[in-house]
Structures are given as structure tokens and as C-alpha cells.
Design a protein around this motif. Structure first.
Motif, mmCIF file in Angstrom:
data_model
loop_
_atom_site.group_PDB
_atom_site.id
_atom_site.type_symbol
_atom_site.label_atom_id
_atom_site.label_comp_id
_atom_site.label_asym_id
_atom_site.label_seq_id
_atom_site.Cartn_x
_atom_site.Cartn_y
_atom_site.Cartn_z
ATOM 1 N N THR A 155 -44.365 -2.303 64.903
ATOM 2 C CA THR A 155 -43.334 -3.187 64.875
ATOM 3 C C THR A 155 -43.141 -3.816 63.631
ATOM 4 O OG1 THR A 155 -44.265 -3.937 67.212
ATOM 5 C CG2 THR A 155 -42.968 -5.341 66.007
ATOM 6 N N GLU A 158 -40.999 -1.188 61.965
ATOM 7 C CA GLU A 158 -39.641 -1.043 62.793
ATOM 8 C C GLU A 158 -38.550 -1.655 61.970
ATOM 9 O OE1 GLU A 158 -38.267 -2.568 66.803
ATOM 10 O OE2 GLU A 158 -40.032 -1.966 66.833
ATOM 11 N N ASP A 159 -38.705 -2.952 61.474
ATOM 12 C CA ASP A 159 -37.635 -3.519 60.792
ATOM 13 C C ASP A 159 -37.181 -2.918 59.578
ATOM 14 O OD1 ASP A 159 -37.827 -5.634 62.567
ATOM 15 O OD2 ASP A 159 -39.152 -6.728 61.621
ATOM 16 N N GLY A 162 -35.199 0.107 60.490
ATOM 17 C CA GLY A 162 -33.955 -0.071 61.106
ATOM 18 C C GLY A 162 -32.844 -0.420 60.091
ATOM 19 N N LYS A 166 -29.526 1.994 59.690
ATOM 20 C CA LYS A 166 -28.080 1.292 59.633
ATOM 21 C C LYS A 166 -27.283 1.655 58.221
ATOM 22 C CE LYS A 166 -25.879 -3.126 60.609
ATOM 23 N NZ LYS A 166 -26.068 -4.424 60.761
ATOM 24 N N ASP A 171 -28.494 5.556 64.439
ATOM 25 C CA ASP A 171 -28.498 4.367 65.378
ATOM 26 C C ASP A 171 -29.856 3.364 65.090
ATOM 27 O OD1 ASP A 171 -28.630 2.744 67.498
ATOM 28 O OD2 ASP A 171 -28.577 4.482 68.934
ATOM 29 N N PRO A 172 -29.615 2.277 64.756
ATOM 30 C CA PRO A 172 -30.974 1.540 64.310
ATOM 31 C C PRO A 172 -31.754 1.308 65.750
ATOM 32 C CG PRO A 172 -29.049 0.174 64.186
ATOM 33 C CD PRO A 172 -28.519 1.597 64.523
ATOM 34 N N LYS A 173 -31.186 1.212 66.817
ATOM 35 C CA LYS A 173 -31.909 1.489 68.106
ATOM 36 C C LYS A 173 -32.972 2.339 68.393
ATOM 37 C CE LYS A 173 -28.113 -0.823 70.743
ATOM 38 N NZ LYS A 173 -27.463 -0.591 71.845
ATOM 39 N N LEU A 174 -32.971 3.389 67.216
ATOM 40 C CA LEU A 174 -33.829 4.401 67.430
ATOM 41 C C LEU A 174 -35.025 4.004 66.466
ATOM 42 C CD1 LEU A 174 -31.712 7.680 67.521
ATOM 43 C CD2 LEU A 174 -33.296 6.769 69.406
ATOM 44 N N PRO A 176 -37.350 1.996 66.601
ATOM 45 C CA PRO A 176 -38.833 1.826 67.506
ATOM 46 C C PRO A 176 -39.674 2.980 67.449
ATOM 47 C CG PRO A 176 -37.374 0.342 68.377
ATOM 48 C CD PRO A 176 -36.507 1.026 67.371
#
Length: 231
Positions: A155, A158-159, A162, A166, A171-174, A176
Motif C-alpha cells: 500500500t 502503491e502511491d 500510481g 499516470k 492506468d493508475p488503477k492497476l 495496486p
């Protein structure tokens, strides 16, 4: 038995009747405060759990190594499960603090290096703790698991991913998913390195980051499967 007297962190062994040594040279019990005794039991339990696992460790052995009787262990922790839970919780917090504390400012590649070094540092300095965390135990449900710890660390990563995704048009949703993959790679390599201890730590970190960084550098925006299986 004098050790069956309830004690807490504010109680000193001095408040209990002194254990008399036998004529056969039986060692006298070392007098400690309740807090000192608790820390001693935690240290002993940590060592035994790392060597033998949860099932292979008994309250009798923990008490014997501490020079006390079984009721003292029960008074402090309620039993082996309680002692184990505290040991695991401490180790999880220690590792998580080391990783999150290492993720300071810097280039994204440098942040990956810091995360890799933090885990390898923990393995090197807290070998017993890491051995405990990667074991399965009957109380894992209440104390957390190594997998849940890795998820917590991911986690934090992840940031970072992300923002990079971007900026590069991914895709920043990937983020994680990739964070879990990267942290898992480092963690599993750490388990292997725990036993072999070669190559040296800095070289291991460099190779991990090399694979991770250049793997990310060559990402396809929309990866495709090349084999015959599609679902």
C-alpha cells in the motif's frame, strides 16, 4: 508456588517472597520488575518460536529458560498464544516501520532501492523475527499474517507507482496489482536470501531493483497474452 502470585508491569519480583536455592545448587530466581520479566519472556519466546515454530515451543520450556514456573507466563500473557501474538505484532510493526520510514523523497528508482534495502535490513538485523513472520501458526487469524503485512507494505508503494503510471500514460488503477507484485518479489527473494546470505545485501538489492525498474520501463499499456489460453 510463589510464581503463581499475579504480577503486572508495576509489580516487582522484590514484592514476592524470595525463591530459596536448594542445597544442590539450584540457581536462585533473578528478581525483576513485572515489566522486566515480561520483556525477558518475550525475548525467550521470540528465540524459541524462531527456532522451533509455534507448535514446537512449550510454555514449560519458556518458563524453564526464564527461571520461573508456568503460572508466571500465564499471568503475563494468558498462555503461549498470547505470548506469540505479542511477539508477532511487535515484529510486524518493526518491519512496517522500517519500510515506511525508508520511503523518503527521491527518484522513483531510488525509492524502490530504499524499499528493497529496508526489507533486507530487517532480515539481516531481525532474523528471528523474520523467521517467525514467514511461518504459519494457529493464531495467525488474530495476529495477522505475513501476507497481510506484505499487503500493508505494498500500500505504501502503491502511491509511488500510481503517480508514475499516470505520468507515463498507464492506468493508475492497476498500481495496486503491480505494487503487490513488486513487494512480493522482494519478500520471497528475502526468504531465500535469509538462508543463503549471498550475494551480499547491496548486490541483491541492485538486482531486485534492476528487474523491477526495467520491467516497469518496458511495460505495455495494454499487455496481451501470446499463448493459446485466453481465459
Amino acid at each position: 508456588m510463589i510464581d503463581s502470585v499475579a504480577i503486572d508491569s508495576n509489580t516487582s519480583d522484590k514484592d514476592l517472597p524470595a525463591a530459596s536455592g536448594s542445597r544442590r545448587g539450584r540457581p536462585r530466581r533473578v528478581r525483576m520488575t513485572g515489566a522486566e520479566r515480561r520483556e525477558q519472556l518475550l525475548d525467550i519466546g521470540r528465540t524459541l518460536f524462531a527456532e522451533r515454530g509455534f507448535e514446537g515451543t512449550s510454555v514449560e520450556e519458556i518458563a524453564a529458560k526464564a527461571g520461573v514456573s508456568k503460572p508466571v507466563v500465564y499471568e503475563h500473557f494468558g498462555g503461549k498464544e498470547g505470548l506469540y501474538a505479542v511477539v508477532v505484532d511487535r515484529e510486524m510493526r518493526r518491519l512496517l516501520d522500517m519500510v515506511t520510514g525508508a520511503l523518503t523523497a527521491g527518484h522513483p528508482r531510488e525509492l524502490l532501492e530504499q524499499a528493497a534495502f529496508a526489507l533486507l535490513d530487517y532480515i539481516e538485523k531481525s532474523t528471528d523475527g523474520f523467521r517467525i513472520l514467514v511461518r504459519d501458526s494457529p493464531v495467525a487469524q488474530s495476529t495477522g499474517t505475513f501476507a497481510s503485512l506484505i499487503s500493508d507494505i505494498a500500500t505504501q508503494v502503491e502511491d509511488i507507482l500510481g503517480l508514475e503510471f499516470k505520468a507515463r500514460g498507464f492506468d493508475p488503477k492497476l498500481a495496486p496489482l503491480y505494487a503487490q507484485a513488486l513487494v512480493g518479489m522482494v519478500a520471497l527473494t528475502g526468504q531465500w536470501w535469509l538462508d543463503v546470505r549471498k550475494p551480499r545485501k547491496a548486490e541483491v538489492a541492485a538486482h531486485l531493483v534492476n528487474l523491477a525498474w526495467h520491467g516497469l520501463d518496458g511495460l505495455e499499456p495494454k499487455p496481451r497474452l501470446v499463448g493459446h489460453r485466453k481465459s
